[in-house]
Write a protein that holds these residues in place. Structure first.
Motif, short mmCIF file in Angstrom:
data_model
loop_
_atom_site.label_atom_id
_atom_site.label_comp_id
_atom_site.label_asym_id
_atom_site.label_seq_id
_atom_site.Cartn_x
_atom_site.Cartn_y
_atom_site.Cartn_z
N ASP A 189 0.83 -1.21 0.00
CA ASP A 189 0.00 0.00 0.00
C ASP A 189 0.86 1.25 0.00
N VAL A 190 2.08 1.14 0.52
CA VAL A 190 2.99 2.28 0.61
C VAL A 190 4.41 1.73 0.61
N ALA A 249 6.10 2.83 -6.88
CA ALA A 249 5.13 3.49 -6.00
C ALA A 249 3.87 3.85 -6.77
N TYR A 290 1.81 0.44 -7.77
CA TYR A 290 1.13 -0.36 -6.75
C TYR A 290 0.50 0.45 -5.61
N CYS A 291 0.98 1.68 -5.39
CA CYS A 291 0.65 2.40 -4.16
C CYS A 291 0.01 3.77 -4.40
N ARG A 294 2.27 6.55 -3.33
CA ARG A 294 2.69 6.79 -1.94
C ARG A 294 4.11 6.27 -1.70
#
Length: 391
Positions: free
Chosen positions: A250-251, A287, A290-291, A294
């Motif tokens: 997530d990050v 980043a 996928y994020c 973030r």
């Protein structure tokens, strides 16, 4: 890939200072800040002051008794015997005045970066005062009193409920972070570092894969001494791409020690500025893949503070704000400002000369060994992909 980026900075980062001749020198953060300012690539509205981490935040990772010991040590009120038991007052991590406040500020800087990214105020955040990856729950180690990355990861988990991927490209193994989350399947750690055969802390073997529910979420790629750019970058790109796709974070938090460079006085690798151009590029790409972009980046090691660290760390920020096409030579104004203080000739260019060092006689052997290490490190991912779905 555009997004708002923030730069966490304060001159107070200089208070984290063991002694005038200690290799860990936070002047490198100021040198980087000044280089970016003289490039006109860092605006006032992008600079965010750090806060001091609270004791409650520090105890997400650190033992309250250890925190109290650090406070007493910084006031000259801790016995040498007790200090040694906590890893402070050593040659690596000497005691200095008000060390708790200085250390808590570095942690607070990383937490400031976290909050800006995970509340949506920024897409990317850079806090170069952080990256102290050797700190343990109840003990200082390797120049690190509090472990800001470990605190930040636990803070992100508890406050924001996110899955975190931690990527460490310091030449020294990111041991403190790895062991903290070794049994946690919601945190994936990747450390690419010089083999511990000749270098502190001596850990980070390829078979350190996690424990219990965390098995398969700890990755280590110990590269051989004298590893050069191409071999190092293959290890970085191959592992980061495969592991991110496997874990789907997530990050992302990246630790950006700049001590894999040939000039670094404490390590034995042979990279050049080429890797420091590529490290943030891939982190930025992953980043966003996928994020939702973030990405939190912190500093770390780096002991050639004049020729290497300011260039390497500036390139992280330049990638974050997508201005890599805007830079050419090192600003003459920056060189004039700092040359008299520097014991070495400051670089005039962003890239190193092709003849920076003599050819490494074992280059092919080293590269082949690193290739095997990468394959072994990623073996668990490839095996999992071949397993039939359970029912």
């Amino acid at each position: 890939m555009s997004g708002n980026s923030v730069f966490i900075y304060s001159d107070q980062f200089q208070l984290y200072k063991f002694s005038d001749d200690h290799p860990f020198n936070q002047l490198r953060v100021k040198l980087t800040y000044d280089l970016l300012r003289k490039l006109h690539l860092l605006d006032d509205n992008q600079i965010i002051p750090p806060r001091i981490a609270t004791d409650e935040e520090l105890t997400l990772i650190h033992d309250p008794n250890y925190i109290q010991a650090v406070k007493l040590a910084g006031k000259g009120q801790l016995s040498a015997e007790k200090a040694q038991a906590y890893g402070i007052g050593t040659e690596d991590t000497p005691i200095f005045k008000d060390m708790h406040t200085a250390s808590a500020l570095l942690v607070g800087g990383t937490l400031t970066a976290v909050d800006h990214v995970l509340t949506g105020k920024a897409t990317h955040a850079l806090s170069l005062g952080g990256g102290l990856h050797h700190g343990f729950r109840g003990k200082a180690s390797g120049f690190c009193i509090y472990n800001d990355s470990s605190v930040a990861i636990k803070y992100m988990q508890e406050k924001y409920g996110v899955r975190v991927m931690y990527v460490d490209t310091d030449a020294h193994h990111g041991d403190g972070v790895q062991w903290t989350f070794y049994d946690d399947p919601e945190v994936c750690t990747l450390s690419i570092h010089e083999t511990g055969r000749y270098l502190f802390p001596g850990t980070g073997h390829v078979n350190e894969r996690g424990h219990g529910k965390g098995y398969g979420y700890s990755f280590n790629i110990p590269v051989d001494a004298f590893t050069e750019d191409d071999s190092w970058l293959h290890a970085y790109k191959q592992s980061f791409l495969e592991i991110a796709d496997y874990f789907k974070p997530d990050v992302i938090i990246t630790q950006n020690g700049a001590d894999s460079h040939y000039y670094d006085p404490l390590t034995h690798l042979s990279s050049t500025m080429k890797i420091y151009r590529e490290i943030p590029k891939l982190a930025h790409e992953i980043a966003h893949k996928y994020c939702s972009g973030r990405w939190i980046a912190v500093g770390g090691g780096g002991y050639d503070i004049w020729r290497v660290v300011p260039r390497a760390w500036s390139l992280i920020w330049i990638e974050m704000i997508e201005k890599s096409h805007n830079i050419s030579d090192i600003p003459e104004e920056w060189i004039k400002a700092w040359q008299d203080a520097s014991p070495v000739q400051l670089p005039l260019k962003w890239d190193d000369p092709a003849d920076l060092y003599s050819p490494i006689p074992r280059k092919n052997e080293i590269s082949e060994k690193n290739l095997h290490t990468v394959m072994k490190a990623l073996q668990i991912i490839r095996e999992n992909k071949q397993q039939p779905n359970s029912i």
